[in-house]
Design a protein around this motif. Structure first.
Motif, PDB file in Angstrom:
ATOM      1  N   GLY A  18       0.828  -1.203   0.000  1.00 14.05           N
ATOM      2  CA  GLY A  18       0.000   0.000   0.000  1.00 14.05           C
ATOM      3  C   GLY A  18       0.861   1.251   0.000  1.00 14.05           C
ATOM      4  N   CYS A  19       0.254   2.359   0.368  1.00 15.38           N
ATOM      5  CA  CYS A  19       0.988   3.628   0.378  1.00 15.38           C
ATOM      6  C   CYS A  19       0.182   4.632   1.194  1.00 15.38           C
ATOM      7  N   ARG A  20       0.883   5.504   1.895  1.00 13.63           N
ATOM      8  CA  ARG A  20       0.143   6.471   2.719  1.00 13.63           C
ATOM      9  C   ARG A  20       0.147   7.876   2.120  1.00 13.63           C
ATOM     10  N   GLY A  48      -1.556   9.007  -0.461  1.00 18.84           N
ATOM     11  CA  GLY A  48      -2.923   9.468  -0.721  1.00 18.84           C
ATOM     12  C   GLY A  48      -3.178  10.164  -2.043  1.00 18.84           C
ATOM     13  N   CYS A  49      -2.382   9.918  -3.060  1.00 19.03           N
ATOM     14  CA  CYS A  49      -2.620  10.575  -4.356  1.00 19.03           C
ATOM     15  C   CYS A  49      -4.025  10.192  -4.872  1.00 19.03           C
ATOM     16  N   ALA A  50      -4.771  11.206  -5.282  1.00 17.81           N
ATOM     17  CA  ALA A  50      -6.199  11.017  -5.530  1.00 17.81           C
ATOM     18  C   ALA A  50      -6.503  10.086  -6.698  1.00 17.81           C
ATOM     19  N   PHE A  51      -5.569   9.966  -7.633  1.00 16.61           N
ATOM     20  CA  PHE A  51      -5.833   9.208  -8.869  1.00 16.61           C
ATOM     21  C   PHE A  51      -5.244   7.795  -8.811  1.00 16.61           C
ATOM     22  N   CYS A  52      -4.738   7.387  -7.649  1.00 14.12           N
ATOM     23  CA  CYS A  52      -3.923   6.163  -7.562  1.00 14.12           C
ATOM     24  C   CYS A  52      -4.655   5.053  -6.819  1.00 14.12           C
ATOM     25  N   ALA A  53      -4.652   3.855  -7.398  1.00 19.77           N
ATOM     26  CA  ALA A  53      -5.320   2.712  -6.779  1.00 19.77           C
ATOM     27  C   ALA A  53      -4.614   2.285  -5.494  1.00 19.77           C
ATOM     28  N   THR A  54      -3.290   2.342  -5.493  1.00 27.92           N
ATOM     29  CA  THR A  54      -2.529   1.912  -4.311  1.00 27.92           C
ATOM     30  C   THR A  54      -2.893   2.767  -3.103  1.00 27.92           C
ATOM     31  N   ALA A  55      -3.146   4.054  -3.358  1.00 22.49           N
ATOM     32  CA  ALA A  55      -3.464   4.959  -2.256  1.00 22.49           C
ATOM     33  C   ALA A  55      -4.694   4.491  -1.497  1.00 22.49           C
ATOM     34  N   ARG A  56      -5.612   3.822  -2.215  1.00 26.55           N
ATOM     35  CA  ARG A  56      -6.845   3.373  -1.570  1.00 26.55           C
ATOM     36  C   ARG A  56      -6.604   2.306  -0.511  1.00 26.55           C
TER      37      ARG A  56
HETATM   38  S1  SF4 Z   1       1.052   7.574  -6.851  1.00 25.71           S
HETATM   39 FE1  SF4 Z   1       0.193   6.041  -5.461  1.00 25.71          FE
HETATM   40  S2  SF4 Z   1       1.939   4.727  -4.908  1.00 25.71           S
HETATM   41 FE2  SF4 Z   1       2.784   6.628  -5.786  1.00 25.71          FE
HETATM   42  S3  SF4 Z   1       3.119   7.974  -4.007  1.00 25.71           S
HETATM   43 FE3  SF4 Z   1       1.065   8.458  -4.783  1.00 25.71          FE
HETATM   44  S4  SF4 Z   1      -0.312   7.150  -3.558  1.00 25.71           S
HETATM   45 FE4  SF4 Z   1       1.766   6.325  -3.337  1.00 25.71          FE
END
Ligand code: SF4
Length: 303
Positions: free
Chosen positions: A65-67, A69-77
């Motif tokens: 995952g990732c913290r 929080g980029c709005a367009f990113c699936a991983t952020a969810r």
């Molecule tokens: S794009 Fe997605 S994976 Fe990359 S930093 Fe933003 S939330 Fe994290």
């Protein structure tokens, strides 16, 4: 570190590999870790410079995952599950090889923000260059991508790893748009990021500016002009990435082809090297911003 073999529709996958999806030369695979967490990695064939030579880039994850929080990113969810250990980052390279891929280049652009897991990420780089001959990956074949974590960039600058290519996910020409898309910008606005980049020991003085184009949000010609102005002090090349579509990300649409071409043209007019990145692996959710490590999708065949 890696779990036992997983049997999928009668085919034994390599240890830890939960599924393999393929599309047009792109291979995405899931890797289950010892605690049951799962990450995704993507093998992308590269254009061959010499006949008969095959090159591939492996996009690896550095966090579950990732913290950011980029709005367009699936991983952020997913939020941040945990950081990956250096061996778990390396395990993705081993898994790719066990699937028959021979990655010559490594991009730290999968799930997670590498500089948010700085020490373990840096340790994985050292492990990769120290692998036995034939398996080792040289620093000049690595790219690390950041959303603009300024403290992490400063730590990277201290290492002076000039041969590692730096990619910065900009995605906006100004603070108003960037703060809406990328919460990191509220803490480290674009002026601060620019200062960090100006003091960074860049490889050949160049960094890659990644820019996901979102219809009606950041894809207008005036945005291209503003972006060119922001990049004026740098020898930055711009990778334009038409938005791929992410489940659950409301309010974002892929840009029109004409808008992409106009945006690219304006950057070129300003003397900026700008390329449109093909949307590879879209159908298997292997494209930029689409990795999730989800186990919900049915497994596919082995490579
Ligand atoms: S794009 Fe997605 S994976 Fe990359 S930093 Fe933003 S939330 Fe994290």
């Amino acid at each position: 570190m890696i779990c036992d073999n997983t049997r999928v529709t009668g085919t034994t996958l390599p240890p830890g590999v939960t599924r393999v999806l393929r599309e047009g030369g792109i291979v995405k695979f899931g890797l289950r870790l010892a605690d049951g967490a799962e990450v995704e990695s993507v093998v992308v064939p590269m254009r061959e410079r010499a006949p008969g030579r095959q090159r591939a880039s492996l996009c690896v994850s550095t966090q579950v995952g990732c913290r950011m929080g980029c709005a367009f990113c699936a991983t952020a969810r997913m939020g941040l599950g945990r950081n990956l250990e250096p061996e778990e980052i390396l395990a993705q390279v081993s898994a790719a090889r066990s699937l028959g891929a021979k990655p010559t280049n490594i991009t730290f652009m999968g799930m997670g923000e590498p500089l948010d897991n700085f020490d373990r990420w840096a340790a994985s780089v050292r492990l990769l260059i120290d692998l036995p001959a034939g398996l080792a990956v040289a620093m000049n074949r690595m790219t690390v991508s950041t959303c603009g974590l300024v403290p992490g960039l400063d730590r990277l600058a201290e290492l002076n790893w000039r041969r590692v290519t730096l990619a910065v996910s900009l995605n906006a020409p100004n603070d108003a748009i960037r703060s809406r898309l990328m919460p990191v910008n509220r803490k480290h606005p674009m002026a601060e990021l620019k200062e960090a980049l100006l003091r960074h020991p860049l490889r050949r003085g160049v960094f890659m500016a990644e820019y996901v184009l979102l219809a009606g949000i950041n894809d207008r010609p005036e945005h291209a002009d503003e972006l060119a102005e922001y990049l004026a002090p740098f020898r930055a090349a711009v990778n334009l990435i038409p938005y791929n579509g992410v489940k659950g990300a409301e309010g974002f649409e892929p840009p029109a082809r004409a808008a992409v071409e106009l945006f690219q043209g304006r950057l070129r007019q300003a003397g900026r090297h700008a390329v449109v990145r093909e949307t590879k692996g879209r159908g298997i959710e292997a494209a930029c911003g689409q990795l999730t490590g989800s186990t919900a999708r049915p497994p596919s065949s082995m490579v």
